[in-house]
Design an enzyme around this catalytic site. Structure first.
Site, PDB file in Angstrom:
ATOM      1  CG  ASP A  68      -0.308  -0.524   2.480  1.00 23.28           C
ATOM      2  OD1 ASP A  68       0.929  -0.543   2.557  1.00 23.28           O
ATOM      3  OD2 ASP A  68      -1.034  -0.917   3.398  1.00 23.28           O
ATOM      4  CG  ASN A 137      -8.780  -1.577  12.063  1.00 26.79           C
ATOM      5  OD1 ASN A 137      -7.876  -2.244  11.565  1.00 26.79           O
ATOM      6  ND2 ASN A 137      -9.189  -0.440  11.523  1.00 26.79           N
ATOM      7  CG  HIS A 139      -5.765  -2.295   8.890  1.00 22.22           C
ATOM      8  ND1 HIS A 139      -5.827  -1.015   9.385  1.00 22.22           N
ATOM      9  CD2 HIS A 139      -4.444  -2.612   8.914  1.00 22.22           C
ATOM     10  CE1 HIS A 139      -4.630  -0.589   9.690  1.00 22.22           C
ATOM     11  NE2 HIS A 139      -3.759  -1.538   9.420  1.00 22.22           N
ATOM     12  CD  GLU A 144      -8.571   0.958   7.777  1.00 23.21           C
ATOM     13  OE1 GLU A 144      -8.597   0.034   8.621  1.00 23.21           O
ATOM     14  OE2 GLU A 144      -7.958   2.018   7.966  1.00 23.21           O
TER      15      GLU A 144
HETATM   16  C1  F6R Z   1       1.577  -1.580   6.111  1.00 21.26           C
HETATM   17  C2  F6R Z   1       0.237  -2.160   6.175  1.00 21.26           C
HETATM   18  C3  F6R Z   1      -0.537  -2.186   7.438  1.00 21.26           C
HETATM   19  C4  F6R Z   1       0.297  -2.559   8.668  1.00 21.26           C
HETATM   20  C5  F6R Z   1      -0.577  -2.556   9.914  1.00 21.26           C
HETATM   21  C6  F6R Z   1       0.240  -2.845  11.160  1.00 21.26           C
HETATM   22  O1  F6R Z   1       2.077  -1.659   4.799  1.00 21.26           O
HETATM   23  O2  F6R Z   1      -0.229  -2.587   5.174  1.00 21.26           O
HETATM   24  O3  F6R Z   1      -1.593  -3.111   7.300  1.00 21.26           O
HETATM   25  O4  F6R Z   1       0.868  -3.816   8.475  1.00 21.26           O
HETATM   26  O5  F6R Z   1      -1.192  -1.319  10.064  1.00 21.26           O
HETATM   27  O6  F6R Z   1       1.096  -1.766  11.378  1.00 21.26           O
HETATM   28  P1  F6R Z   1       2.258  -1.831  12.458  1.00 21.26           P
HETATM   29  O7  F6R Z   1       3.194  -2.887  12.026  1.00 21.26           O
HETATM   30  O8  F6R Z   1       2.871  -0.467  12.439  1.00 21.26           O
HETATM   31  O9  F6R Z   1       1.598  -2.152  13.766  1.00 21.26           O
END
Ligand code: F6R
Length: 241
Positions: A68, A137, A139, A144
């Protein structure tokens, strides 16, 4: 089916997960690596860099596709995911720059940005191993919680929870972009292997839902239960529930 492995620490998660990515490259030097940003993979990327420096890992035939990118940030922006990947991994290893791919956050035409990214993934023959962190959450990528799973790459409005979680990287909440381009559930689920890493108590609800809850778009990671080759590497805190 999700194989779960509980670790004692973040360092252990990073070590094991880096070993699995390295193994993929030993089996298939020209593998397509699906990569993620955020806090979770930082230690893993450090381990991959160490292995490269020690001469035990070669990225010269590999290709990468990231999950992303924030819409509206160009590749030079210090909070863009392209910049993150350059700093945390790409500039330290011998992957060819033209073989590293991140959705184009500077492309204003969302349809084009998303269509181009799906075509690219298709032209690469899909993803061999997809690395995922998990949001508080539930995702994955920036898919989301919502009413339905979206298969192709798409533009999303980030949830209030995600904006709040990501605020730590920006100087104020107002600066956090509100939209992102994300690989869809289709490309993620088509990856031949999926490696999920999770660390910390604030991930425990999401991890429980992913492993044991109903498969529902209100907790997007739950779809991983339907993939036949998923490994979760998590610490005790994330597995706490
Ligand atoms: C990042 C992504 C997100 C993260 C998720 C966890 O490229 O796609 O889904 O993997 O938000 O983030 P962290 O590792 O910062 O807790």
């Amino acid at each position: 089916m999700i194989q779960a492995y509980t670790c004692k620490s973040y360092d252990e998660i990073s070590e094991i997960a880096a070993g699995l990515i390295a193994a993929e490259l030993y089996w298939k030097p020209n593998a397509v690596l699906g990569l993620a940003t955020g806090s979770s993979p930082v230690g893993l990327y450090e381990r991959l860099i160490e292995k490269y420096r020690m001469g035990s890992l070669d990225f010269s035939h590999a290709t990468s596709v990231n999950l992303d990118e924030y819409r509206g940030l160009d590749s030079e922006h210090p909070q863009s995911y392209r910049y993150f990947m350059q700093e945390k991994l790409f500039k330290h290893i011998n992957i060819a720059p033209e073989k590293t791919h991140v959705p184009d956050g500077s492309e204003r035409d969302a349809d084009k940005a998303c269509r181009d990214y799906d075509r690219l993934i298709e032209s690469l023959g899909g993803i061999d191993i997809q690395l995922l962190g998990i949001g508080r959450n539930g995702h994955i990528g920036f898919n989301e919680p919502s009413d339905s799973f979206v298969k192709p790459t798409h533009c999303v409005s980030l949830s209030a929870d995600t904006i709040e979680a990501n605020q730590r990287f920006f100087s104020s909440r107002e600066e956090v972009p509100t939209e992102a381009y994300t690989m869809g559930i289709g490309s993620i689920m088509s990856a031949r292997r999926i490696l999920v890493i999770a660390s910390g108590r604030d991930k425990a609800m999401a991890v429980r839902g992913m492993l044991e809850g109903p498969v529902t778009p209100s907790l997007p990671a739950s779809i991983l239960q339907l993939h036949n080759n998923v490994v979760l590497i998590a610490d005790r805190e994330a597995m706490g529930l």
